[in-house]
Write a protein that holds these residues in place. Structure first.
Motif, PDB file in Angstrom:
ATOM      1  N   THR A 144      -4.087 -97.477 103.202  1.00  0.00           N
ATOM      2  CA  THR A 144      -3.236 -96.366 103.622  1.00  0.00           C
ATOM      3  C   THR A 144      -2.124 -96.135 102.617  1.00  0.00           C
ATOM      4  N   PHE A 145      -1.457 -97.189 102.184  1.00  0.00           N
ATOM      5  CA  PHE A 145      -0.373 -97.020 101.230  1.00  0.00           C
ATOM      6  C   PHE A 145      -0.885 -96.597  99.866  1.00  0.00           C
ATOM      7  N   CYS A 146      -2.088 -97.014  99.507  1.00  0.00           N
ATOM      8  CA  CYS A 146      -2.681 -96.522  98.250  1.00  0.00           C
ATOM      9  C   CYS A 146      -2.890 -95.013  98.324  1.00  0.00           C
ATOM     10  N   MET A 147      -3.434 -94.543  99.430  1.00  0.00           N
ATOM     11  CA  MET A 147      -3.684 -93.115  99.582  1.00  0.00           C
ATOM     12  C   MET A 147      -2.378 -92.320  99.666  1.00  0.00           C
ATOM     13  N   LEU A 148      -1.377 -92.845 100.368  1.00  0.00           N
ATOM     14  CA  LEU A 148      -0.084 -92.166 100.432  1.00  0.00           C
ATOM     15  C   LEU A 148       0.541 -92.071  99.043  1.00  0.00           C
ATOM     16  N   GLY A 149       0.461 -93.147  98.289  1.00  0.00           N
ATOM     17  CA  GLY A 149       1.011 -93.149  96.934  1.00  0.00           C
ATOM     18  C   GLY A 149       0.294 -92.154  96.031  1.00  0.00           C
ATOM     19  N   LEU A 150      -1.032 -92.136  96.108  1.00  0.00           N
ATOM     20  CA  LEU A 150      -1.801 -91.177  95.305  1.00  0.00           C
ATOM     21  C   LEU A 150      -1.488 -89.747  95.711  1.00  0.00           C
ATOM     22  N   GLY A 151      -1.387 -89.502  97.009  1.00  0.00           N
ATOM     23  CA  GLY A 151      -1.037 -88.169  97.492  1.00  0.00           C
ATOM     24  C   GLY A 151       0.313 -87.726  96.962  1.00  0.00           C
ATOM     25  N   SER A 152       1.281 -88.627  96.976  1.00  0.00           N
ATOM     26  CA  SER A 152       2.614 -88.304  96.456  1.00  0.00           C
ATOM     27  C   SER A 152       2.572 -88.000  94.959  1.00  0.00           C
ATOM     28  N   ILE A 153       1.794 -88.766  94.227  1.00  0.00           N
ATOM     29  CA  ILE A 153       1.667 -88.524  92.781  1.00  0.00           C
ATOM     30  C   ILE A 153       1.079 -87.136  92.521  1.00  0.00           C
ATOM     31  N   PHE A 154       0.049 -86.775  93.280  1.00  0.00           N
ATOM     32  CA  PHE A 154      -0.553 -85.446  93.098  1.00  0.00           C
ATOM     33  C   PHE A 154       0.411 -84.331  93.488  1.00  0.00           C
ATOM     34  N   PHE A 155       1.231 -84.566  94.517  1.00  0.00           N
ATOM     35  CA  PHE A 155       2.238 -83.568  94.887  1.00  0.00           C
ATOM     36  C   PHE A 155       3.310 -83.426  93.806  1.00  0.00           C
ATOM     37  N   VAL A 156       3.651 -84.524  93.131  1.00  0.00           N
ATOM     38  CA  VAL A 156       4.591 -84.438  92.007  1.00  0.00           C
ATOM     39  C   VAL A 156       3.996 -83.550  90.910  1.00  0.00           C
TER      40      VAL A 156
END
Length: 91
Positions: free
Chosen positions: A41-53
């Protein structure tokens, strides 16, 4: 809707996201308790945040960039604590 209102909504969403995410990150960093956190879950949240950046930079949308830089940093820190607790400490 005017550009001013869209900007206000974007900054309001940023504040809500940060205030919703940061307290949990602070508690996890202070206590180092990650038993209730799922690593995928935290891997996916982190990746999602990176893509939003990336999207925020592409759109020149600073609320999106600022919010997701903060959540990415928190996700990376919590991921590191979780990884340490699950894989290094338990050896």
């Amino acid at each position: 809707m005017s550009e001013t209102w869209i900007t206000i909504i974007g900054y309001t969403a940023s504040i809500c996201m940060i205030l919703g995410y940061l307290p949990q990150a602070i508690v996890t960093i202070r206590t180092r308790d990650t038993d209730g956190i799922a690593l995928p879950t935290f891997c996916m949240l982190g990746l999602g945040s990176i893509f939003f950046v990336i999207q925020g930079f592409a759109l020149n949308n600073w609320p999106l960039v600022i919010t997701n830089v903060i959540t990415t940093i928190c996700s990376v820190i919590i991921f590191g604590i979780k990884f340490y607790n699950d894989h290094i400490r338990k050896r």
